[in-house]
Design a protein around this motif. Structure first.
Motif, PDB file in Angstrom:
ATOM      1  N   GLU A 164       1.177  -0.963   0.247  1.00  0.00           N
ATOM      2  CA  GLU A 164      -0.130   0.082   0.063  1.00  0.00           C
ATOM      3  C   GLU A 164       0.690   1.341   0.113  1.00  0.00           C
ATOM      4  N   GLU A 165       2.341   1.127   0.732  1.00  0.00           N
ATOM      5  CA  GLU A 165       2.680   2.293   0.747  1.00  0.00           C
ATOM      6  C   GLU A 165       3.520   3.273  -0.548  1.00  0.00           C
ATOM      7  N   GLU A 166       3.156   1.628  -1.582  1.00  0.00           N
ATOM      8  CA  GLU A 166       3.874   1.705  -2.490  1.00  0.00           C
ATOM      9  C   GLU A 166       3.228   2.019  -3.374  1.00  0.00           C
ATOM     10  N   ALA A 167       2.011   2.197  -3.510  1.00  0.00           N
ATOM     11  CA  ALA A 167       0.706   2.735  -4.368  1.00  0.00           C
ATOM     12  C   ALA A 167       0.487   4.551  -3.634  1.00  0.00           C
ATOM     13  N   ARG A 168       0.540   3.975  -2.778  1.00  0.00           N
ATOM     14  CA  ARG A 168       0.353   6.000  -2.237  1.00  0.00           C
ATOM     15  C   ARG A 168       1.408   6.515  -2.709  1.00  0.00           C
ATOM     16  N   ALA A 169       2.076   6.743  -2.529  1.00  0.00           N
ATOM     17  CA  ALA A 169       3.678   7.488  -2.846  1.00  0.00           C
ATOM     18  C   ALA A 169       3.345   7.237  -4.751  1.00  0.00           C
ATOM     19  N   ARG A 170       2.969   6.180  -5.827  1.00  0.00           N
ATOM     20  CA  ARG A 170       2.542   6.632  -7.100  1.00  0.00           C
ATOM     21  C   ARG A 170       1.637   7.298  -6.804  1.00  0.00           C
ATOM     22  N   ILE A 171       0.790   7.820  -6.231  1.00  0.00           N
ATOM     23  CA  ILE A 171      -0.236   8.535  -6.371  1.00  0.00           C
ATOM     24  C   ILE A 171      -0.529   9.384  -6.382  1.00  0.00           C
ATOM     25  N   GLU A 172       0.700   9.629  -4.806  1.00  0.00           N
ATOM     26  CA  GLU A 172       1.463  10.868  -4.718  1.00  0.00           C
ATOM     27  C   GLU A 172       1.803  12.398  -5.225  1.00  0.00           C
ATOM     28  N   GLU A 173       2.379  10.654  -6.401  1.00  0.00           N
ATOM     29  CA  GLU A 173       3.425  11.841  -7.409  1.00  0.00           C
ATOM     30  C   GLU A 173       2.932  11.874  -8.505  1.00  0.00           C
ATOM     31  N   THR A 174       2.212  11.468  -9.020  1.00  0.00           N
ATOM     32  CA  THR A 174       1.038  11.696  -9.794  1.00  0.00           C
ATOM     33  C   THR A 174       0.187  12.648  -9.619  1.00  0.00           C
ATOM     34  N   ARG A 175      -0.226  12.932  -9.438  1.00  0.00           N
ATOM     35  CA  ARG A 175      -0.805  14.266  -8.116  1.00  0.00           C
ATOM     36  C   ARG A 175       0.107  15.129  -8.437  1.00  0.00           C
ATOM     37  N   LYS A 176       1.403  15.410  -8.451  1.00  0.00           N
ATOM     38  CA  LYS A 176       2.245  16.269  -8.011  1.00  0.00           C
ATOM     39  C   LYS A 176       2.731  16.663  -9.262  1.00  0.00           C
ATOM     40  N   ARG A 177       2.594  15.674  -9.916  1.00  0.00           N
ATOM     41  CA  ARG A 177       2.769  15.613 -11.847  1.00  0.00           C
ATOM     42  C   ARG A 177       1.823  16.455 -12.548  1.00  0.00           C
ATOM     43  N   ARG A 178       1.031  15.431 -12.437  1.00  0.00           N
ATOM     44  CA  ARG A 178      -0.846  15.988 -12.650  1.00  0.00           C
ATOM     45  C   ARG A 178      -1.137  17.647 -11.508  1.00  0.00           C
ATOM     46  N   TYR A 179      -0.920  18.588 -11.216  1.00  0.00           N
ATOM     47  CA  TYR A 179      -1.312  19.161 -10.440  1.00  0.00           C
ATOM     48  C   TYR A 179      -2.508  20.171 -11.003  1.00  0.00           C
ATOM     49  N   ASP A 180      -2.523  20.377 -12.259  1.00  0.00           N
ATOM     50  CA  ASP A 180      -2.958  21.172 -12.712  1.00  0.00           C
ATOM     51  C   ASP A 180      -3.870  21.005 -13.158  1.00  0.00           C
TER      52      ASP A 180
END
Length: 210
Positions: A32-48
């Motif tokens: 789950e930790e790895e999945a959450r990290a992937r989600i968070e990095e996508t949110r930061k990259r696709r912040y707009d």
């Protein structure tokens, strides 16, 4: 040891519906930790983006999670999750980013777009089977080389490396449960002159299946 399907690799795909852009990204994850990290990095990259909807399935513990991220309930995360459940794929995380195009799609349109984009990302990344694999050192004469390669394929294995010297030495990856049958066929092919040696066994994903 039980086998199961996982993403073969990372997959990214894009789908456009009535000017809305849907960008799907899929990964193999182990926790789950790895999945959450992937989600968070996508949110930061696709912040707009208007929405970053996601889902993940972790085999250990039977963990299923998803989020509609502001889309109408049941139109994004659940359809994405359903894609991987139908395909029996686990240890997977997927994020579908939506850039709103100004035209409402309705519940049915959103469900098809999010689920369809997740499936496109899965198709790009592919699927492989986690199972116990054996690595074998397979000696071979030059005269039997092509027939040996064909035998490896027929037994569901792959040739990982080939060393051409006085004779040929193949490094073969083979499902562990098929090792004995393979050894018997090598004995038959070579009239008992060649003997594969099991170097190691490891639980890992095999070649891409689809």
């Amino acid at each position: 040891m039980e086998s199961y399907l996982v993403p073969a690799g990372e997959g990214e795909a894009e789908y456009v519906e009535k000017r809305s852009r849907f960008i799907g990204h899929m990964w193999r994850v182990e926790s789950e930790e790895e999945a959450r990290a992937r989600i968070e990095e996508t949110r930061k990259r696709r912040y707009d983006a208007r929405h970053n909807c996601w889902c993940y399935i972790i085999r250990e513990g039977g963990v299923l999670r998803y989020s509609d991220d502001g889309e109408p309930q049941g139109t994004a995360g659940q359809p994405m999750l359903n894609v991987f459940q139908r395909e029996d794929v686990v240890n997977v995380c997927c994020v579908v980013t939506r850039y709103f195009g100004g035209i409402l799609l309705g519940a049915g349109g959103l469900t098809r777009a999010y689920g369809g984009t997740a499936k496109l990302a899965l198709d790009v990344g592919g699927v492989s089977r986690m199972r116990l694999w054996a690595s074998l050192a397979v000696p071979c004469t030059y005269s039997l080389y092509e027939r040996m390669r064909l035998l490896v394929e027929q037994c569901g294995g792959t040739v990982a490396d080939t060393d051409f010297g006085a004779d040929v030495l193949l490094t073969v990856q083979l499902p562990a449960e098929d090792t004995d049958a393979f050894r018997e066929k090598v004995t038959e092919l070579s009239a008992g002159k060649l003997e594969p040696l099991v170097v190691e066994e490891q639980f890992q994903p095999g070649p891409r299946e689809r």
